[in-house]
Design an enzyme around this catalytic site. Structure first.
Site, PDB file in Angstrom:
ATOM      1  CG  ASP A  26      -5.289   2.005   1.052  1.00 50.68           C
ATOM      2  OD1 ASP A  26      -6.183   1.170   0.870  1.00 50.68           O
ATOM      3  OD2 ASP A  26      -4.178   1.719   1.530  1.00 50.68           O
ATOM      4  CG  HIS A  72      -3.875  -1.743  -1.805  1.00 47.18           C
ATOM      5  ND1 HIS A  72      -4.922  -2.534  -2.204  1.00 47.18           N
ATOM      6  CD2 HIS A  72      -4.355  -0.982  -0.780  1.00 47.18           C
ATOM      7  CE1 HIS A  72      -5.986  -2.289  -1.452  1.00 47.18           C
ATOM      8  NE2 HIS A  72      -5.662  -1.341  -0.582  1.00 47.18           N
ATOM      9  CG  MET A 122     -11.818  -3.531   5.179  1.00 50.33           C
ATOM     10  SD  MET A 122     -10.359  -2.922   4.294  1.00 50.33           S
ATOM     11  CE  MET A 122      -9.575  -1.888   5.545  1.00 50.33           C
ATOM     12  N   GLY A 179      -9.330   3.496   7.339  1.00 53.04           N
ATOM     13  CA  GLY A 179      -9.089   4.921   7.546  1.00 53.04           C
ATOM     14  C   GLY A 179      -7.653   5.292   7.794  1.00 53.04           C
ATOM     15  CG  PHE A 180      -6.081   6.571  10.396  1.00 50.52           C
ATOM     16  CD1 PHE A 180      -5.488   7.780  10.070  1.00 50.52           C
ATOM     17  CD2 PHE A 180      -7.369   6.577  10.915  1.00 50.52           C
ATOM     18  CE1 PHE A 180      -6.153   8.970  10.271  1.00 50.52           C
ATOM     19  CE2 PHE A 180      -8.048   7.763  11.111  1.00 50.52           C
ATOM     20  CZ  PHE A 180      -7.437   8.976  10.786  1.00 50.52           C
ATOM     21  N   GLY A 181      -3.371   3.732   8.150  1.00 48.52           N
ATOM     22  CA  GLY A 181      -2.388   2.667   8.111  1.00 48.52           C
ATOM     23  C   GLY A 181      -1.798   2.424   9.484  1.00 48.52           C
ATOM     24  N   GLY A 182      -1.109   1.287   9.620  1.00 50.86           N
ATOM     25  CA  GLY A 182      -0.368   1.004  10.834  1.00 50.86           C
ATOM     26  C   GLY A 182      -1.193   0.519  12.015  1.00 50.86           C
ATOM     27  CG  MET A 205     -11.459   2.603   2.287  1.00 52.04           C
ATOM     28  SD  MET A 205     -10.040   2.483   3.396  1.00 52.04           S
ATOM     29  CE  MET A 205      -8.707   2.590   2.191  1.00 52.04           C
ATOM     30  N   GLY A 208       1.379  -2.314   4.170  1.00 51.26           N
ATOM     31  CA  GLY A 208       1.903  -0.958   4.058  1.00 51.26           C
ATOM     32  C   GLY A 208       3.191  -0.791   4.831  1.00 51.26           C
ATOM     33  CB  SER A 209       3.836   0.135   8.349  1.00 57.06           C
ATOM     34  OG  SER A 209       2.987  -0.839   8.936  1.00 57.06           O
ATOM     35  CB  SER A 229      -0.898   0.022   1.236  1.00 54.07           C
ATOM     36  OG  SER A 229      -1.518   1.289   1.362  1.00 54.07           O
ATOM     37  CG  ASP A 286      -6.368  -2.986   3.139  1.00 51.82           C
ATOM     38  OD1 ASP A 286      -5.390  -2.691   3.846  1.00 51.82           O
ATOM     39  OD2 ASP A 286      -6.903  -2.192   2.345  1.00 51.82           O
ATOM     40  N   GLY A 287      -4.919  -4.786   6.137  1.00 54.36           N
ATOM     41  CA  GLY A 287      -4.828  -4.292   7.499  1.00 54.36           C
ATOM     42  C   GLY A 287      -3.980  -5.162   8.400  1.00 54.36           C
ATOM     43  CG  HIS A 320      -9.541  -0.309  -0.575  1.00 54.97           C
ATOM     44  ND1 HIS A 320      -8.989  -0.675   0.639  1.00 54.97           N
ATOM     45  CD2 HIS A 320     -10.885  -0.314  -0.376  1.00 54.97           C
ATOM     46  CE1 HIS A 320      -9.944  -0.886   1.509  1.00 54.97           C
ATOM     47  NE2 HIS A 320     -11.114  -0.658   0.914  1.00 54.97           N
ATOM     48  CG  MET A 352      -8.638   6.584   2.782  1.00 56.79           C
ATOM     49  SD  MET A 352      -7.775   6.526   4.369  1.00 56.79           S
ATOM     50  CE  MET A 352      -6.779   5.055   4.145  1.00 56.79           C
TER      51      MET A 352
END
Length: 229
Positions: A39, A37, A141, A146-149, A72, A198-199, A12, A176-177, A70, A41
């Site tokens: 995201d 990917h 999900m 709404g937020f990474g990490g 959102m 992502g991270s 991501s 995802d997540g 994706h 938002m």
């Protein structure tokens, strides 16, 4: 896009260097990313604001694999053509984002993209039971969007249920997540084949030091395949 159930790692770019997206995309692909990917938002459906169609269109020339977008956002339908024009290969909408997800999936396919449907942690697998023949991807999900990490929420029972529901249909299960080498084997064993990270991919690396991205991607892939030590 040809279909197969081999594990795919989809970094991501929400976790990438925002000042250097082009080189970041090139770096993760060179280091083994299968998909990219993105995201999107809107600050309305989720409490964060990220990319719009113009940004996604700017990313497109750098993406040589699959651009997995994706959404959102809510509403979705009025933006489908814009993301098709931006070059999305896969466009995923949340089942919770509007009243007519069946129509939305039809419209995504009609615009020439693969159609994905996303399920928030509180939405049951049964919600997509009548959508499976209109869907190319189901995004589970494993955090609240709404937020990474964020910390991984265990959705393995939902993944197993979806895997059984899908049967032999050519439908990907994407997670995802909170995906990392510890959680990847849990979701892969349950039936997932596309892992968004992502991270866990971008941590410690940069375009000047891209080998770290490759190491991180390999660790997630190997863990998902059961070969990571």
């Amino acid at each position: 896009m040809s279909f197969d159930r081999q594990i795919k790692i989809a970094p991501s770019i929400l976790s990438a260097d925002f000042a250097n997206f082009g080189q970041e995309i090139q770096a993760i692909e060179a280091q083994g990313a299968d998909w990219v990917h993105v995201d999107v938002m809107d600050g309305h459906f989720v409490p964060n604001l990220t990319f719009g169609p113009m940004a996604v269109k700017a990313f497109r020339p750098h993406v040589k694999t699959v651009m997995d977008v994706h959404l959102m956002i809510s509403p979705v339908d009025s933006y489908i053509d814009a993301y098709a024009d931006a070059g999305a290969d896969v466009l995923t909408a949340h089942i919770e984002a509007g009243p007519h997800i069946h129509r939305t999936l039809q419209a995504i396919r009609a615009a020439g993209m693969k159609a994905g449907v996303a399920l928030n942690p509180g939405t049951p697998a049964e919600a997509v039971a009548h959508l499976l023949d209109l869907t190319d991807l189901i995004c589970v999900m494993t955090v609240n969007p709404g937020f990474g990490g964020q910390k991984f929420i265990d959705m393995t029972s939902k993944i197993r249920q979806l895997r059984q529901m899908i049967g032999d249909r050519p439908v990907h299960i994407e997670i995802d997540g909170g995906v990392d080498p510890k959680t990847a084997p849990l979701v892969a064993e349950a039936g997932a084949d596309v892992l968004v990270a992502g991270s866990a991919v971008f941590r410690g690396g940069s375009v000047e030091n891209p080998d770290v991205y490759g190491k991180n991607i390999k660790e997630i892939r190997d863990a998902a395949k059961g070969t990571w030590v």
